[in-house]
Design a protein around this motif. Structure first.
Motif, PDB file in Angstrom:
ATOM      1  N   GLN A 175      77.918 -11.069  28.982  1.00  0.00           N
ATOM      2  CA  GLN A 175      79.039 -10.864  28.077  1.00  0.00           C
ATOM      3  C   GLN A 175      80.367 -11.273  28.711  1.00  0.00           C
ATOM      4  O   GLN A 175      81.213 -11.848  28.056  1.00  0.00           O
ATOM      5  N   ASN A 176      80.550 -10.941  29.975  1.00  0.00           N
ATOM      6  CA  ASN A 176      81.829 -11.198  30.634  1.00  0.00           C
ATOM      7  C   ASN A 176      81.823 -12.495  31.417  1.00  0.00           C
ATOM      8  O   ASN A 176      82.501 -12.607  32.432  1.00  0.00           O
ATOM      9  N   ILE A 177      81.085 -13.489  30.954  1.00  0.00           N
ATOM     10  CA  ILE A 177      80.999 -14.758  31.685  1.00  0.00           C
ATOM     11  C   ILE A 177      82.363 -15.454  31.737  1.00  0.00           C
ATOM     12  O   ILE A 177      82.627 -16.221  32.654  1.00  0.00           O
ATOM     13  N   LYS A 178      83.235 -15.144  30.824  1.00  0.00           N
ATOM     14  CA  LYS A 178      84.582 -15.741  30.818  1.00  0.00           C
ATOM     15  C   LYS A 178      85.395 -15.306  32.034  1.00  0.00           C
ATOM     16  O   LYS A 178      86.333 -15.981  32.418  1.00  0.00           O
ATOM     17  N   LYS A 179      85.044 -14.174  32.637  1.00  0.00           N
ATOM     18  CA  LYS A 179      85.783 -13.663  33.792  1.00  0.00           C
ATOM     19  C   LYS A 179      85.212 -14.157  35.114  1.00  0.00           C
ATOM     20  O   LYS A 179      85.748 -13.837  36.162  1.00  0.00           O
ATOM     21  N   TRP A 180      84.126 -14.911  35.073  1.00  0.00           N
ATOM     22  CA  TRP A 180      83.517 -15.418  36.298  1.00  0.00           C
ATOM     23  C   TRP A 180      84.349 -16.556  36.875  1.00  0.00           C
ATOM     24  O   TRP A 180      85.101 -17.220  36.154  1.00  0.00           O
ATOM     25  N   VAL A 181      84.167 -16.822  38.161  1.00  0.00           N
ATOM     26  CA  VAL A 181      84.877 -17.904  38.847  1.00  0.00           C
ATOM     27  C   VAL A 181      84.302 -19.245  38.394  1.00  0.00           C
ATOM     28  O   VAL A 181      83.090 -19.413  38.283  1.00  0.00           O
ATOM     29  N   VAL A 182      85.187 -20.206  38.123  1.00  0.00           N
ATOM     30  CA  VAL A 182      84.764 -21.539  37.695  1.00  0.00           C
ATOM     31  C   VAL A 182      84.762 -22.476  38.897  1.00  0.00           C
ATOM     32  O   VAL A 182      85.715 -22.495  39.672  1.00  0.00           O
ATOM     33  N   ILE A 183      83.690 -23.243  39.042  1.00  0.00           N
ATOM     34  CA  ILE A 183      83.617 -24.263  40.093  1.00  0.00           C
ATOM     35  C   ILE A 183      83.330 -25.604  39.427  1.00  0.00           C
ATOM     36  O   ILE A 183      82.271 -25.797  38.839  1.00  0.00           O
ATOM     37  N   TYR A 184      84.287 -26.502  39.531  1.00  0.00           N
ATOM     38  CA  TYR A 184      84.067 -27.891  39.119  1.00  0.00           C
ATOM     39  C   TYR A 184      83.597 -28.659  40.352  1.00  0.00           C
ATOM     40  O   TYR A 184      84.065 -28.384  41.461  1.00  0.00           O
ATOM     41  N   PRO A 185      82.699 -29.616  40.210  1.00  0.00           N
ATOM     42  CA  PRO A 185      82.239 -30.391  41.365  1.00  0.00           C
ATOM     43  C   PRO A 185      83.377 -31.076  42.123  1.00  0.00           C
ATOM     44  O   PRO A 185      83.283 -31.274  43.332  1.00  0.00           O
ATOM     45  N   ILE A 186      84.456 -31.402  41.448  1.00  0.00           N
ATOM     46  CA  ILE A 186      85.595 -32.057  42.100  1.00  0.00           C
ATOM     47  C   ILE A 186      86.206 -31.160  43.176  1.00  0.00           C
ATOM     48  O   ILE A 186      86.745 -31.657  44.153  1.00  0.00           O
ATOM     49  N   ALA A 231      76.027 -19.719  36.036  1.00  0.00           N
ATOM     50  CA  ALA A 231      75.680 -20.345  34.761  1.00  0.00           C
ATOM     51  C   ALA A 231      76.299 -21.737  34.725  1.00  0.00           C
ATOM     52  O   ALA A 231      77.469 -21.905  35.063  1.00  0.00           O
ATOM     53  N   ILE A 232      75.502 -22.723  34.319  1.00  0.00           N
ATOM     54  CA  ILE A 232      75.990 -24.100  34.203  1.00  0.00           C
ATOM     55  C   ILE A 232      76.524 -24.308  32.792  1.00  0.00           C
ATOM     56  O   ILE A 232      75.866 -23.966  31.817  1.00  0.00           O
ATOM     57  N   GLU A 233      77.718 -24.875  32.702  1.00  0.00           N
ATOM     58  CA  GLU A 233      78.297 -25.260  31.415  1.00  0.00           C
ATOM     59  C   GLU A 233      78.434 -26.776  31.418  1.00  0.00           C
ATOM     60  O   GLU A 233      79.448 -27.327  31.855  1.00  0.00           O
TER      61      GLU A 233
END
Length: 137
Positions: free
Chosen positions: A6-17, A57-59
């Motif tokens: 549910q709270n996936i929006k609060k997770w840290v985002v990692i872009y490959p760049i 989670a992969i987006e």
């Protein structure tokens, strides 16, 4: 892993760049180029997170805003709801980037991917022939 999505929006985002040694700081790299890895993919980053026992989670439909041709990002749960780190060895976002950049070059699918690219570039370099030099007047 018993994590609610549910709270996936609060997770840290990692872009490959963020961990790509081929990119500059202005293009979006977040760690030192000597510690970064060459051209990581979302699946490699997700596999490294799984190896570190961190929920991810992969987006694949998302793109990095500065380079929208690069598709995909990974969301990682860095801290629990009480604020304690999910993996005590990785307390911060920067430490997560460094750990993933260490693990990506040792990824099992990585060795197979690098060999054909090296042989293809050697073949194209050798096939180029031409008569260079100065022209007479």
């Amino acid at each position: 892993m018993d994590v609610d999505m549910q709270n996936i929006k609060k997770w840290v985002v990692i872009y490959p760049i963020y961990i790509n040694s081929k990119k500059t700081l202005a293009e979006g790299r977040r760690i030192n180029a000597s510690k970064a890895c060459e051209n990581p993919t979302c699946t490699e980053i997700a596999d490294c997170c799984a190896h570190l026992k961190m929920p991810c989670a992969i987006e694949s439909d998302k793109a990095y805003p500065r380079d929208f041709m690069q598709r995909g990002r990974v969301r990682v749960l860095l801290k629990r709801e009480d604020g304690s780190p999910y993996n005590p060895a990785i307390p911060s976002r920067k430490e997560l980037f460094l750990r993933i950049a260490e693990l990506v070059p040792r990824h099992p699918g990585r060795n197979k991917k690098q060999e054909p690219a090296a042989s293809a570039s050697a073949a194209t370099g050798a096939s180029k022939s031409g008569k260079g030099g100065k022209k007479k007047r």
